[in-house]
Design an enzyme around this catalytic site. Structure first.
Site, PDB file in Angstrom:
ATOM      1  N   MET A 129       0.841  -1.192   0.000  1.00 39.72           N
ATOM      2  CA  MET A 129       0.000   0.000   0.000  1.00 39.72           C
ATOM      3  C   MET A 129       0.873   1.238   0.000  1.00 39.72           C
ATOM      4  O   MET A 129       1.896   1.282   0.688  1.00 39.72           O
ATOM      5  CB  MET A 129      -0.911   0.016   1.241  1.00 39.72           C
ATOM      6  CG  MET A 129      -1.778   1.265   1.351  1.00 39.72           C
ATOM      7  SD  MET A 129      -2.827   1.272   2.830  1.00 39.72           S
ATOM      8  CE  MET A 129      -1.612   1.628   4.107  1.00 39.72           C
ATOM      9  N   ASN A 130       0.456   2.277  -0.784  1.00 39.45           N
ATOM     10  CA  ASN A 130       1.057   3.597  -0.591  1.00 39.45           C
ATOM     11  C   ASN A 130      -0.025   4.679  -0.534  1.00 39.45           C
ATOM     12  O   ASN A 130      -0.883   4.608   0.343  1.00 39.45           O
ATOM     13  CB  ASN A 130       2.201   3.894  -1.562  1.00 39.45           C
ATOM     14  CG  ASN A 130       1.911   3.767  -3.032  1.00 39.45           C
ATOM     15  OD1 ASN A 130       1.825   2.662  -3.573  1.00 39.45           O
ATOM     16  ND2 ASN A 130       1.774   4.880  -3.717  1.00 39.45           N
ATOM     17  N   ASP A 131      -0.042   5.669  -1.420  1.00 44.01           N
ATOM     18  CA  ASP A 131      -0.849   6.878  -1.245  1.00 44.01           C
ATOM     19  C   ASP A 131      -2.316   6.625  -0.894  1.00 44.01           C
ATOM     20  O   ASP A 131      -2.968   5.786  -1.521  1.00 44.01           O
ATOM     21  CB  ASP A 131      -0.863   7.699  -2.533  1.00 44.01           C
ATOM     22  CG  ASP A 131       0.513   7.964  -3.096  1.00 44.01           C
ATOM     23  OD1 ASP A 131       1.505   7.726  -2.396  1.00 44.01           O
ATOM     24  OD2 ASP A 131       0.589   8.407  -4.262  1.00 44.01           O
ATOM     25  N   TRP A 150       6.119  -2.424  -4.415  1.00 44.07           N
ATOM     26  CA  TRP A 150       5.338  -1.698  -5.413  1.00 44.07           C
ATOM     27  C   TRP A 150       5.211  -2.507  -6.693  1.00 44.07           C
ATOM     28  O   TRP A 150       6.177  -3.127  -7.156  1.00 44.07           O
ATOM     29  CB  TRP A 150       5.995  -0.347  -5.696  1.00 44.07           C
ATOM     30  CG  TRP A 150       5.171   0.571  -6.538  1.00 44.07           C
ATOM     31  CD1 TRP A 150       4.298   1.524  -6.093  1.00 44.07           C
ATOM     32  CD2 TRP A 150       5.135   0.642  -7.968  1.00 44.07           C
ATOM     33  NE1 TRP A 150       3.728   2.176  -7.159  1.00 44.07           N
ATOM     34  CE2 TRP A 150       4.215   1.662  -8.320  1.00 44.07           C
ATOM     35  CE3 TRP A 150       5.786  -0.056  -8.988  1.00 44.07           C
ATOM     36  CZ2 TRP A 150       3.943   2.007  -9.643  1.00 44.07           C
ATOM     37  CZ3 TRP A 150       5.509   0.279 -10.315  1.00 44.07           C
ATOM     38  CH2 TRP A 150       4.597   1.300 -10.634  1.00 44.07           C
ATOM     39  N   PHE A 179      -3.175   4.853 -11.014  1.00 42.54           N
ATOM     40  CA  PHE A 179      -2.410   5.673 -10.086  1.00 42.54           C
ATOM     41  C   PHE A 179      -3.352   6.519  -9.214  1.00 42.54           C
ATOM     42  O   PHE A 179      -4.567   6.406  -9.286  1.00 42.54           O
ATOM     43  CB  PHE A 179      -1.443   6.566 -10.857  1.00 42.54           C
ATOM     44  CG  PHE A 179      -0.112   5.905 -11.159  1.00 42.54           C
ATOM     45  CD1 PHE A 179       0.062   4.526 -11.101  1.00 42.54           C
ATOM     46  CD2 PHE A 179       0.984   6.670 -11.530  1.00 42.54           C
ATOM     47  CE1 PHE A 179       1.279   3.929 -11.378  1.00 42.54           C
ATOM     48  CE2 PHE A 179       2.216   6.088 -11.806  1.00 42.54           C
ATOM     49  CZ  PHE A 179       2.367   4.720 -11.736  1.00 42.54           C
ATOM     50  N   SER A 180      -2.758   7.396  -8.426  1.00 47.49           N
ATOM     51  CA  SER A 180      -3.504   8.141  -7.406  1.00 47.49           C
ATOM     52  C   SER A 180      -4.560   9.075  -7.988  1.00 47.49           C
ATOM     53  O   SER A 180      -4.464   9.519  -9.138  1.00 47.49           O
ATOM     54  CB  SER A 180      -2.546   8.947  -6.534  1.00 47.49           C
ATOM     55  OG  SER A 180      -1.815   8.089  -5.692  1.00 47.49           O
ATOM     56  N   GLU A 198       3.975  15.843  -6.463  1.00 51.29           N
ATOM     57  CA  GLU A 198       2.965  14.785  -6.547  1.00 51.29           C
ATOM     58  C   GLU A 198       1.796  15.099  -5.603  1.00 51.29           C
ATOM     59  O   GLU A 198       1.910  15.931  -4.706  1.00 51.29           O
ATOM     60  CB  GLU A 198       3.564  13.422  -6.150  1.00 51.29           C
ATOM     61  CG  GLU A 198       4.689  12.936  -7.031  1.00 51.29           C
ATOM     62  CD  GLU A 198       5.188  11.553  -6.629  1.00 51.29           C
ATOM     63  OE1 GLU A 198       5.314  10.690  -7.513  1.00 51.29           O
ATOM     64  OE2 GLU A 198       5.450  11.340  -5.430  1.00 51.29           O
ATOM     65  N   TRP A 254       9.566   7.068   0.471  1.00 52.64           N
ATOM     66  CA  TRP A 254      10.022   6.344  -0.717  1.00 52.64           C
ATOM     67  C   TRP A 254      11.491   5.945  -0.646  1.00 52.64           C
ATOM     68  O   TRP A 254      11.944   5.114  -1.437  1.00 52.64           O
ATOM     69  CB  TRP A 254       9.754   7.177  -1.973  1.00 52.64           C
ATOM     70  CG  TRP A 254       8.342   7.090  -2.442  1.00 52.64           C
ATOM     71  CD1 TRP A 254       7.422   8.107  -2.521  1.00 52.64           C
ATOM     72  CD2 TRP A 254       7.650   5.911  -2.900  1.00 52.64           C
ATOM     73  NE1 TRP A 254       6.218   7.636  -2.988  1.00 52.64           N
ATOM     74  CE2 TRP A 254       6.327   6.295  -3.232  1.00 52.64           C
ATOM     75  CE3 TRP A 254       8.018   4.577  -3.050  1.00 52.64           C
ATOM     76  CZ2 TRP A 254       5.379   5.385  -3.716  1.00 52.64           C
ATOM     77  CZ3 TRP A 254       7.074   3.669  -3.534  1.00 52.64           C
ATOM     78  CH2 TRP A 254       5.782   4.082  -3.857  1.00 52.64           C
TER      79      TRP A 254
END
Length: 532
Positions: free
Chosen positions: A54-56, A80, A112-113, A238, A333
């Site tokens: 998991m990220n953003d 990722w 993507f986000s 970002e 990151w």
């Protein structure tokens, strides 16, 4: 014979005790092995996926009593990979239910986000007034084009939901915004602009933020851009966010732009800066005082620790609530793919409320944990005053479980000294933080906190943030959850969030000074407990 019989009975009892003791010892050893990862590092009250990467945080909105959290997700590994949107729901932003995957990558690219809004008036035409659609906007990232060396790898697309965000249909006319020949062109954050009565969207484009408007969430017009020559530029911009917010204690409103950057954070790697200014419906400009601040310190940050990135706010919060509610990705990151968790990687920060203050002509965004956390307090210890010079214990197991605690206190009559707080365990591992009031900075040092060698950048230096020239008083609030600390100084004016990976639970919290005796006042130690 009686003596022999007594001896045999005694030996038998001793033998049974030895067997029971050995069995209990074996259980302790097994428990110790079991706790080394899932039990040691899975947070108590921060969201993590059950498995995978998991990220953003993405697509956060509130509707019909539920907070929705979507997130960058790769279900097939703990590093990722091809991005999906995971999904979780909560009634209070603390206890989460993980839902089915919301969006899958397809022939147009990875997901993507992005963001999501409730189209209350059905401006998109995807639903009805009786059943308003939820509209999500995300970035398609085409890996085939990237491998071929093309620039136009990213475009913006939408999807809609007619069942309150549980399932989604991708718009047949995607993408809604084509790539204008920009390599990094991503992370759309939509919102309803209540002042200018329009849909508004901000998008990160390499070294700047682009501002778009729309009447129907399908057709978007580029109005302006901001930031190419201002703020921090140590990496790619970002995950922006943009919203109006009232100044505390005033009826006036300013606009705040959150703009994440990777790398280029104040203590290395990824972090989130912010700007304060005015917006006329098309163009954003920072205030003169904020421009002067940036001349002196280049950037202002939502969080000065290493582990709060890509944070954004929930949309559709009712006016009766009125808060700006924020959550970030609790990692960096520089090492996110390498942290020593086994079944999953990454957690979110504690949800926070953002407030805007104007003090002596300077605008600052403060953040504090949401009030909903208080309903999980199961026990409270209060200490009116505690005198400290040599290392003094503030809280210790078993009276308090320091893997789930909310601790606050006040330091008064501060001098030119070092005020050092330490969280430590029985293995001699510790993480230190505090105030150097001699050289005027806050700090966190996790170099002796346990596992650090998985990345050369994880504990390569002490995280620091400049404080006022000489502080006379300090309010401290500390949220501890197994392997993370979130430190809020002076009611959230300065915040530092960092991870650590100790080899045993932290069981003691202490303080010491370098030179002068200090008194801690109004200590409140809240034990947090979630019902699972």
């Amino acid at each position: 014979m009686k003596r022999m019989k007594y001896s045999n009975i005694t030996l038998s009892i001793l033998f049974l005790i030895l067997i029971i003791s050995c069995k209990n010892t074996a259980k302790v050893i097994n428990m110790d092995k079991e706790i080394t990862n899932e039990e040691l590092y899975r947070p108590n009250f921060h969201f993590t996926p059950k498995t995978g990467w998991m990220n953003d945080p993405n697509g956060m909105f509130f509707y019909k009593g539920l907070y929705h959290l979507y997130f960058q997700y790769y279900p097939d590994d703990t590093v990722w990979g091809p991005m999906h949107w995971g999904h979780a729901t909560s009634t209070d932003m603390i206890t989460w239910n993980e839902e089915k995957i919301a969006l899958y990558p397809d022939e147009m690219g990875y997901i993507f986000s992005g963001s999501a809004v409730v189209d209350v008036n059905n401006t998109s035409g995807f639903g009805s007034l009786e059943n308003p659609p939820i509209i999500a906007m995300f970035t398609y990232h085409n890996m085939e084009k990237e491998k071929a060396g093309e620039i136009k790898t990213q475009s913006q697309a939408i999807a809609y939901s007619l069942d309150e965000g549980m399932t989604w249909t991708k718009y047949e006319a995607n993408p809604v915004i084509e790539n204008p020949n920009i390599k990094d062109f991503r992370d759309p954050k939509m919102s309803w602009d209540p002042i200018h009565k329009q849909w508004l969207m901000v998008l990160a484009a390499g070294d700047r933020t682009m501002f778009y408007t729309s009447k129907n969430l399908k057709e978007w017009t580029l109005q302006s851009d901001f930031g190419s020559d201002i703020g921090a530029h140590g990496g790619v911009w970002e995950c922006p966010d943009f919203f109006p917010i009232k100044i505390e204690g005033s009826t006036k409103t300013k606009w705040v732009l959150l703009q994440s950057i990777n790398p280029g954070g104040p203590n290395g790697g990824s972090a989130t800066q912010y700007f304060v200014g005015d917006f006329n419906g098309k163009t954003f400009s920072i205030t003169d005082s904020f421009a002067n601040d940036l001349k002196q310190q280049k950037a202002l940050w939502i969080d000065f620790g290493k582990d709060n990135y890509a944070g954004v706010t929930w949309s559709n919060i009712p006016d009766t609530d009125g808060r700006k509610l924020f959550m970030g990705w609790m990692s960096n990151w520089e090492y996110a793919n390498e942290v020593p968790t086994e079944k999953w990687r990454s957690a979110m920060t504690i949800p926070r409320e953002l407030k805007l203050f104007s003090k002596k002509g300077k605008y600052r965004v403060y953040t504090l944990p949401v009030r909903e956390l208080s309903k999980y307090v199961s026990k409270t210890i209060k200490i009116k005053t505690l005198s400290v010079k040599s290392e003094t214990t503030i809280a210790k197991a078993p009276s308090i479980d320091l893997t789930a605690a909310d601790i606050s206190f006040t330091l008064e009559d501060l001098k030119e000294d070092i005020y050092l707080f330490k969280l430590h365990n029985l293995k001699g591992e510790f993480i230190e933080f505090g105030l150097n009031n001699k050289e005027h900075f806050f700090f966190i040092d996790r170099s002796k906190s346990g596992k650090t060698t998985f990345s050369e950048k994880f504990a390569s230096g002490i995280s620091k943030v400049k404080s006022d020239d000489l502080l006379s008083q300090l309010e401290v609030r500390l949220i501890i959850d197994k392997n993370s600390i979130e430190v809020f100084y002076n009611n959230g004016e300065t915040v530092m969030t960092e991870l650590f990976f100790s080899n045993a639970p932290m069981n003691e919290f202490s303080m010491k000074t370098e030179k002068y005796t200090s008194t801690i006042k109004n200590i409140t130690i809240n034990q947090l407990k979630l019902t699972k």
